[in-house]
Motif scaffolding. Structure first.
Motif, PDB file in Angstrom:
ATOM      1  N   ARG A  67       0.744  -1.053   0.040  1.00 20.26           N
ATOM      2  CA  ARG A  67      -0.042  -0.020  -0.040  1.00 20.26           C
ATOM      3  C   ARG A  67       0.905   1.227   0.199  1.00 20.26           C
ATOM      4  NH1 ARG A  67      -4.220  -0.964   4.764  1.00 20.26           N
ATOM      5  NH2 ARG A  67      -5.849  -2.689   3.758  1.00 20.26           N
ATOM      6  N   ILE A  68       0.440   2.236  -0.610  1.00 20.12           N
ATOM      7  CA  ILE A  68       1.205   3.682  -0.686  1.00 20.12           C
ATOM      8  C   ILE A  68       0.453   4.338   0.485  1.00 20.12           C
ATOM      9  CG2 ILE A  68       1.876   5.558  -2.080  1.00 20.12           C
ATOM     10  CD1 ILE A  68       1.879   3.730  -4.468  1.00 20.12           C
ATOM     11  N   ILE A  69       1.092   4.719   1.376  1.00 18.62           N
ATOM     12  CA  ILE A  69       0.560   5.296   2.284  1.00 18.62           C
ATOM     13  C   ILE A  69       1.266   6.682   3.003  1.00 18.62           C
ATOM     14  CG2 ILE A  69      -0.258   2.994   3.490  1.00 18.62           C
ATOM     15  CD1 ILE A  69       1.938   3.575   5.737  1.00 18.62           C
ATOM     16  N   VAL A  70       0.246   7.425   3.525  1.00 18.56           N
ATOM     17  CA  VAL A  70       0.861   8.684   4.285  1.00 18.56           C
ATOM     18  C   VAL A  70       1.069   8.205   5.662  1.00 18.56           C
ATOM     19  CG1 VAL A  70       0.620  11.320   4.581  1.00 18.56           C
ATOM     20  CG2 VAL A  70      -0.169   9.964   2.359  1.00 18.56           C
ATOM     21  N   ALA A  71       2.318   8.562   6.388  1.00 15.84           N
ATOM     22  CA  ALA A  71       2.328   8.533   7.785  1.00 15.84           C
ATOM     23  C   ALA A  71       3.314   9.207   8.194  1.00 15.84           C
ATOM     24  CB  ALA A  71       2.925   6.812   7.870  1.00 15.84           C
ATOM     25  N   ASP A  72       3.451   9.252   9.518  1.00 12.71           N
ATOM     26  CA  ASP A  72       4.337  10.146  10.281  1.00 12.71           C
ATOM     27  C   ASP A  72       6.119   9.520   9.962  1.00 12.71           C
ATOM     28  OD1 ASP A  72       5.931  11.531  12.113  1.00 12.71           O
ATOM     29  OD2 ASP A  72       5.175  10.768  13.723  1.00 12.71           O
ATOM     30  N   SER A  73       6.805  10.092   9.820  1.00 10.98           N
ATOM     31  CA  SER A  73       7.849   9.574   9.441  1.00 10.98           C
ATOM     32  C   SER A  73       8.639   8.647  10.520  1.00 10.98           C
ATOM     33  CB  SER A  73       9.098  10.835   8.997  1.00 10.98           C
ATOM     34  OG  SER A  73       9.220  11.546  10.187  1.00 10.98           O
ATOM     35  N   GLN A  74       8.337   8.678  11.756  1.00  6.69           N
ATOM     36  CA  GLN A  74       9.009   7.933  12.958  1.00  6.69           C
ATOM     37  C   GLN A  74       7.831   6.540  13.175  1.00  6.69           C
ATOM     38  OE1 GLN A  74      10.146  10.214  16.192  1.00  6.69           O
ATOM     39  NE2 GLN A  74      11.344  11.593  15.074  1.00  6.69           N
ATOM     40  N   ALA A  75       6.900   6.543  12.613  1.00  2.16           N
ATOM     41  CA  ALA A  75       5.886   5.634  12.807  1.00  2.16           C
ATOM     42  C   ALA A  75       6.817   4.159  12.039  1.00  2.16           C
ATOM     43  CB  ALA A  75       4.403   5.739  11.984  1.00  2.16           C
ATOM     44  N   PRO A  76       6.438   2.955  12.673  1.00  2.00           N
ATOM     45  CA  PRO A  76       6.795   1.945  12.066  1.00  2.00           C
ATOM     46  C   PRO A  76       6.416   1.377  10.769  1.00  2.00           C
ATOM     47  CG  PRO A  76       5.686   1.205  14.234  1.00  2.00           C
ATOM     48  CD  PRO A  76       5.605   2.740  13.818  1.00  2.00           C
ATOM     49  N   ARG A  77       7.157   0.867   9.977  1.00  2.00           N
ATOM     50  CA  ARG A  77       6.603   0.588   8.400  1.00  2.00           C
ATOM     51  C   ARG A  77       5.271   0.021   8.456  1.00  2.00           C
ATOM     52  NH1 ARG A  77       8.974  -4.536   5.534  1.00  2.00           N
ATOM     53  NH2 ARG A  77       7.247  -5.497   6.900  1.00  2.00           N
ATOM     54  N   ASP A  78       4.756  -1.034   9.079  1.00  5.17           N
ATOM     55  CA  ASP A  78       3.657  -1.389   9.147  1.00  5.17           C
ATOM     56  C   ASP A  78       2.491  -1.049  10.064  1.00  5.17           C
ATOM     57  OD1 ASP A  78       4.176  -2.819   6.795  1.00  5.17           O
ATOM     58  OD2 ASP A  78       4.788  -4.527   7.924  1.00  5.17           O
ATOM     59  N   GLY A  79       2.999   0.193  10.873  1.00  5.51           N
ATOM     60  CA  GLY A  79       2.216   0.694  11.813  1.00  5.51           C
ATOM     61  C   GLY A  79       1.234   1.725  11.683  1.00  5.51           C
ATOM     62  N   LYS A  80       0.824   2.662  12.437  1.00  2.00           N
ATOM     63  CA  LYS A  80      -0.219   3.659  12.154  1.00  2.00           C
ATOM     64  C   LYS A  80      -0.001   4.420  11.063  1.00  2.00           C
ATOM     65  CE  LYS A  80      -3.037   6.415  15.285  1.00  2.00           C
ATOM     66  NZ  LYS A  80      -3.174   6.931  16.462  1.00  2.00           N
ATOM     67  N   PHE A  81      -1.100   4.946  10.304  1.00  6.86           N
ATOM     68  CA  PHE A  81      -0.848   5.662   9.226  1.00  6.86           C
ATOM     69  C   PHE A  81      -2.043   6.679   8.936  1.00  6.86           C
ATOM     70  CE2 PHE A  81      -2.888   1.694   7.621  1.00  6.86           C
ATOM     71  CZ  PHE A  81      -3.940   2.366   7.046  1.00  6.86           C
ATOM     72  N   LEU A  82      -1.904   7.861   8.335  1.00  3.12           N
ATOM     73  CA  LEU A  82      -2.958   8.642   8.273  1.00  3.12           C
ATOM     74  C   LEU A  82      -3.936   8.416   6.976  1.00  3.12           C
ATOM     75  CD1 LEU A  82      -0.503  11.944   8.637  1.00  3.12           C
ATOM     76  CD2 LEU A  82      -1.903  10.752  10.241  1.00  3.12           C
ATOM     77  N   ASP A  83      -3.327   7.863   5.862  1.00  2.00           N
ATOM     78  CA  ASP A  83      -4.363   7.664   4.733  1.00  2.00           C
ATOM     79  C   ASP A  83      -3.632   6.891   3.693  1.00  2.00           C
ATOM     80  OD1 ASP A  83      -6.425   8.173   3.027  1.00  2.00           O
ATOM     81  OD2 ASP A  83      -5.613  10.258   2.484  1.00  2.00           O
ATOM     82  N   VAL A  84      -4.306   6.178   2.842  1.00  2.00           N
ATOM     83  CA  VAL A  84      -3.980   5.185   1.900  1.00  2.00           C
ATOM     84  C   VAL A  84      -3.980   6.048   0.627  1.00  2.00           C
ATOM     85  CG1 VAL A  84      -4.207   3.020   0.627  1.00  2.00           C
ATOM     86  CG2 VAL A  84      -4.410   3.257   3.099  1.00  2.00           C
ATOM     87  N   VAL A  85      -3.262   6.135  -0.181  1.00  2.00           N
ATOM     88  CA  VAL A  85      -3.022   6.956  -1.286  1.00  2.00           C
ATOM     89  C   VAL A  85      -3.068   5.927  -2.929  1.00  2.00           C
ATOM     90  CG1 VAL A  85      -2.455   9.182  -0.596  1.00  2.00           C
ATOM     91  CG2 VAL A  85      -0.734   7.844  -1.427  1.00  2.00           C
ATOM     92  N   GLY A  86      -2.789   4.826  -2.398  1.00  2.00           N
ATOM     93  CA  GLY A  86      -2.607   3.962  -3.668  1.00  2.00           C
ATOM     94  C   GLY A  86      -1.925   2.681  -3.151  1.00  2.00           C
ATOM     95  N   THR A  87      -2.036   1.651  -4.308  1.00  2.00           N
ATOM     96  CA  THR A  87      -1.421   0.376  -4.256  1.00  2.00           C
ATOM     97  C   THR A  87      -0.466   0.012  -5.037  1.00  2.00           C
ATOM     98  OG1 THR A  87      -3.069  -0.695  -5.513  1.00  2.00           O
ATOM     99  CG2 THR A  87      -3.414  -0.449  -3.218  1.00  2.00           C
ATOM    100  N   TYR A  88       0.652  -0.786  -4.925  1.00  2.00           N
ATOM    101  CA  TYR A  88       1.712  -1.247  -5.811  1.00  2.00           C
ATOM    102  C   TYR A  88       1.830  -3.039  -5.669  1.00  2.00           C
ATOM    103  CZ  TYR A  88       6.549  -2.312  -7.298  1.00  2.00           C
ATOM    104  OH  TYR A  88       7.604  -2.729  -7.906  1.00  2.00           O
ATOM    105  N   ASP A  89       1.586  -3.444  -6.874  1.00  2.00           N
ATOM    106  CA  ASP A  89       1.761  -4.989  -6.912  1.00  2.00           C
ATOM    107  C   ASP A  89       2.857  -5.481  -7.977  1.00  2.00           C
ATOM    108  OD1 ASP A  89       1.199  -7.714  -6.796  1.00  2.00           O
ATOM    109  OD2 ASP A  89      -1.040  -7.801  -7.475  1.00  2.00           O
TER     110      ASP A  89
END
Length: 85
Positions: free
Chosen positions: A19-41
């Protein structure tokens, strides 16, 4: 709170899906995020990239910066769309 646009890994072992996400730079890779803006397969041939360009523009307008990998994906996705128009 610097905000980054980055990938988070989903899928099974040896079958990644991102998933292409928007997250705080200090959040873990698979942790809390703000929004999903896309996907990559990457398992498809050719790889499938889906982006919500409106959300992407909105977050970049607010100061979110993409990681290197996401920047490359955006360039691959946006360039063909511009050429087709």
């Amino acid at each position: 709170m610097p905000v980054r646009i980055r990938l988070t890994r989903k899928g099974r072992k040896k079958q990644p899906f991102y998933r292409i996400i928007v997250a705080d730079s200090q959040a873990p890779r698979d942790g809390k995020f703000l929004d999903v803006v896309g996907t990559y397969d990457p398992m498809q041939d050719p790889a499938v990239i889906k982006l919500d360009t409106e959300k992407l523009q909105e977050w970049m307008g607010k100061g979110a910066t993409p990681t290197g990998t996401v920047k490359n994906l955006i360039d691959k996705y946006v360039a063909p769309v511009i050429e087709a128009a």
